[in-house]
Design a protein around this motif. Structure first.
Motif, PDB file in Angstrom:
ATOM      1  N   TYR A 212       0.833  -1.200   0.000  1.00 44.49           N
ATOM      2  CA  TYR A 212       0.000   0.000   0.000  1.00 44.49           C
ATOM      3  C   TYR A 212       0.873   1.258   0.000  1.00 44.49           C
ATOM      4  O   TYR A 212       0.603   2.226  -0.722  1.00 44.49           O
ATOM      5  CB  TYR A 212      -0.900   0.030   1.242  1.00 44.49           C
ATOM      6  CG  TYR A 212      -2.134  -0.853   1.160  1.00 44.49           C
ATOM      7  CD1 TYR A 212      -2.932  -0.880   0.025  1.00 44.49           C
ATOM      8  CD2 TYR A 212      -2.511  -1.642   2.241  1.00 44.49           C
ATOM      9  CE1 TYR A 212      -4.069  -1.675  -0.034  1.00 44.49           C
ATOM     10  CE2 TYR A 212      -3.645  -2.437   2.201  1.00 44.49           C
ATOM     11  CZ  TYR A 212      -4.411  -2.458   1.056  1.00 44.49           C
ATOM     12  OH  TYR A 212      -5.535  -3.242   1.003  1.00 44.49           O
ATOM     13  N   GLN A 213       1.902   1.224   0.835  1.00 44.15           N
ATOM     14  CA  GLN A 213       2.784   2.388   0.960  1.00 44.15           C
ATOM     15  C   GLN A 213       3.524   2.654  -0.348  1.00 44.15           C
ATOM     16  O   GLN A 213       3.672   3.814  -0.774  1.00 44.15           O
ATOM     17  CB  GLN A 213       3.777   2.132   2.104  1.00 44.15           C
ATOM     18  CG  GLN A 213       4.511   3.357   2.593  1.00 44.15           C
ATOM     19  CD  GLN A 213       3.664   4.251   3.481  1.00 44.15           C
ATOM     20  OE1 GLN A 213       2.454   4.156   3.489  1.00 44.15           O
ATOM     21  NE2 GLN A 213       4.297   5.132   4.223  1.00 44.15           N
ATOM     22  N   GLN A 214       3.981   1.603  -0.993  1.00 45.25           N
ATOM     23  CA  GLN A 214       4.726   1.759  -2.246  1.00 45.25           C
ATOM     24  C   GLN A 214       3.833   2.278  -3.371  1.00 45.25           C
ATOM     25  O   GLN A 214       4.247   3.146  -4.156  1.00 45.25           O
ATOM     26  CB  GLN A 214       5.363   0.428  -2.630  1.00 45.25           C
ATOM     27  CG  GLN A 214       6.507   0.033  -1.696  1.00 45.25           C
ATOM     28  CD  GLN A 214       7.011  -1.369  -1.948  1.00 45.25           C
ATOM     29  OE1 GLN A 214       6.223  -2.305  -2.120  1.00 45.25           O
ATOM     30  NE2 GLN A 214       8.330  -1.528  -1.973  1.00 45.25           N
ATOM     31  N   LEU A 215       2.616   1.777  -3.433  1.00 41.09           N
ATOM     32  CA  LEU A 215       1.675   2.264  -4.445  1.00 41.09           C
ATOM     33  C   LEU A 215       1.335   3.736  -4.216  1.00 41.09           C
ATOM     34  O   LEU A 215       1.254   4.530  -5.167  1.00 41.09           O
ATOM     35  CB  LEU A 215       0.397   1.416  -4.416  1.00 41.09           C
ATOM     36  CG  LEU A 215       0.459   0.074  -5.139  1.00 41.09           C
ATOM     37  CD1 LEU A 215      -0.737  -0.794  -4.764  1.00 41.09           C
ATOM     38  CD2 LEU A 215       0.498   0.284  -6.651  1.00 41.09           C
ATOM     39  N   ALA A 216       1.134   4.087  -2.948  1.00 41.20           N
ATOM     40  CA  ALA A 216       0.802   5.477  -2.626  1.00 41.20           C
ATOM     41  C   ALA A 216       1.954   6.418  -2.965  1.00 41.20           C
ATOM     42  O   ALA A 216       1.737   7.544  -3.436  1.00 41.20           O
ATOM     43  CB  ALA A 216       0.449   5.596  -1.147  1.00 41.20           C
ATOM     44  N   CYS A 217       3.175   5.950  -2.740  1.00 37.69           N
ATOM     45  CA  CYS A 217       4.347   6.758  -3.071  1.00 37.69           C
ATOM     46  C   CYS A 217       4.462   6.941  -4.591  1.00 37.69           C
ATOM     47  O   CYS A 217       4.747   8.042  -5.073  1.00 37.69           O
ATOM     48  CB  CYS A 217       5.606   6.088  -2.519  1.00 37.69           C
ATOM     49  SG  CYS A 217       7.120   7.021  -2.820  1.00 37.69           S
TER      50      CYS A 217
END
Length: 461
Positions: A248-253
């Protein structure tokens, strides 16, 4: 047989003495924060069963522990919530102290100098990390204690192959630790499964099944208790979002950095799976993962995750580093400012959660003020000793150095031992943020793994 029995009694006696010494050294901090540090996930756990359904997101055995001392001991038996929580905290302190005394017994087992053994006891008793964690209500304290006991038990096997087979008490502690690690954290099963692989390989090569049988038995015990609690309490399963914190964090970044390069379809897909993608915070994934919808279509989510990763690999790497920087950079102190709420702020939160009938009644208010200033207001950063001592990265790099030495020596048992820690650390790197309590299990294992490495070096000469 008589000699072995005497040795067992001697070890038990030493363990009790060390446990009590450490416990007594922690008492002033307990009294300064009486009835304890009652924060973190306590409120959500206490609401279960009464206002919301039980949920396996939090260890059910720990939730029941908290509820028993708050609702039964405090409210019904004593008519005083503070007294119930105080008893809970004192018992937790005793348990945690016993677990750390196991490290001391390992030092004695490998004939560590008395001065080093004494230094360990003083460090455990006086370094603020240990007493403050010992009085914190979080599940991580029980888990960390059991985790280090299991780790030391494996270390014992390296320095004395017959010790485990000849000591029934050691076997009982090992099986109990396996079950405890599984019961007290959802990611505790992964390092245990790694042990199964190691002991299967040992069985195939050496026909040694003792550890393998006990490991499997411990897993069965832990899973049976967990399943019984889940069905008995009609508990709901925890969300898959916790395990997907890093994706989730990588996609949001990637969305933040390259939205202008994405197609409208890609943007809509990301927003569908992460409705709060705009709330991205590099240091904690809660802002985006709590709204995650991956469970609605896990196959498409995985496909999208891989696709965007191939398009924007630098954003994925940046998101990983920024999320886990405190595991990797010894000089970074971002973890001390992840939460800004009054009860959770600081490197070691010392508040009491709102909404509970628990009040701070400090018997040593001056000591409380000093500790709050250091660890709640983060003035510890002014002391290089405290800054280094409270850095998860320092301990991780020590483990990496020991692993490098083991690889150079081609020491398979040491490599397997480090593998147990590595599997747990990998689950942390994929977790929602860096917190000192998350790192505590492997921090506690560092003295034992260093001692084990030195013992191997001396015996190889």
């Amino acid at each position: 047989m008589e000699k072995m029995r005497y040795q067992n009694h001697k070890e038990i006696r030493i363990g009790i003495i060390i446990t009590l010494i450490q416990f007594l050294l922690w008492l002033p901090v307990f009294l300064a924060y009486y009835p304890g540090i009652y924060t973190y996930d306590v409120l959500w756990q206490m609401l279960q069963g009464s206002y919301v359904n039980y949920n396996t997101h939090y260890p059910l055995v720990h939730t029941l522990w908290l509820q028993f001392f708050y609702n039964i001991v405090g409210a019904k038996w004593l008519g005083n919530y503070n007294a119930g929580i105080a008893i809970s905290t004192l018992l937790q302190m005793l348990f945690f102290s016993f677990c750390l005394s196991y490290v001391y017994l390992f030092f004695k087992k490998i004939n560590t100098r008395r001065s080093i053994c004494a230094l360990w006891v003083i460090l455990v008793g006086m370094f603020p990390l240990f007493p403050l964690m010992a009085i914190s209500s979080t599940k991580d304290i029980f888990f960390s204690g059991i985790f280090v006991v299991l780790f030391v038990s494996i270390c014992m096997d390296i320095v004395d192959e017959k010790y485990f087979a000849d000591h029934k008490m050691s076997q009982i502690i090992y099986v109990t630790s396996i079950a405890g690690v599984i019961l007290l954290r959802n990611n505790g099963i992964y390092p245990v499964l790694f042990l199964v692989i190691v002991y299967v390989i040992r069985y195939v090569k050496n026909n040694d099944s003792c550890r393998l049988k006990k490991t499997i038995f411990g897993i069965v015990v832990g899973m049976c208790i967990s399943t019984a609690l889940q069905y008995g309490l009609k508990a709901e399963k925890g969300s898959i979002n916790e395990a997907l914190s890093l994706p989730y964090q990588q996609l949001a970044c990637a969305y933040r950095d390259h939205r202008d390069k994405m197609t409208q379809g890609e943007i809509e897909n990301i927003i569908y799976f992460i409705p709060d993608v705009e709330q991205y915070n590099p240091r904690i994934s809660d802002n985006v993962k709590n709204s995650g919808q991956a469970s609605s279509d896990i196959k498409n989510f995985i496909y999208m995750y891989i696709k965007e990763g191939l398009h924007f690999p630098k954003s994925y790497l940046k998101a990983f580093y920024e999320l886990d920087i405190d595991y990797l950079n010894p000089l970074d102190t971002s973890l001390a400012r992840i939460y800004e709420t009054d009860e959770l702020r600081g490197i070691i939160p010392t508040g009491i959660v709102d909404g509970m009938q628990v009040e701070r009644q400090s018997l040593f208010p001056n000591l409380e003020k000093v500790y709050d200033r250091l660890f709640r207001e983060n003035e510890y950063e002014k002391s290089m000793l405290l800054k280094i001592g409270l850095s998860p990265a320092i301990y991780l790099w020590v483990i990496i150095v020991v692993a490098f030495i083991a690889l150079l020596q081609k020491n398979r048992r040491m490599i397997a031992l480090i593998g147990y820690l590595a599997v747990y650390i990998l689950t942390l790197l994929a977790g929602p943020c860096v917190l000192l309590r998350y790192a505590l299990p492997y921090i506690l294992c560092v003295p034992a793994i260093v001692a084990c490495s030195i013992w191997n070096y001396r015996n190889a000469i």
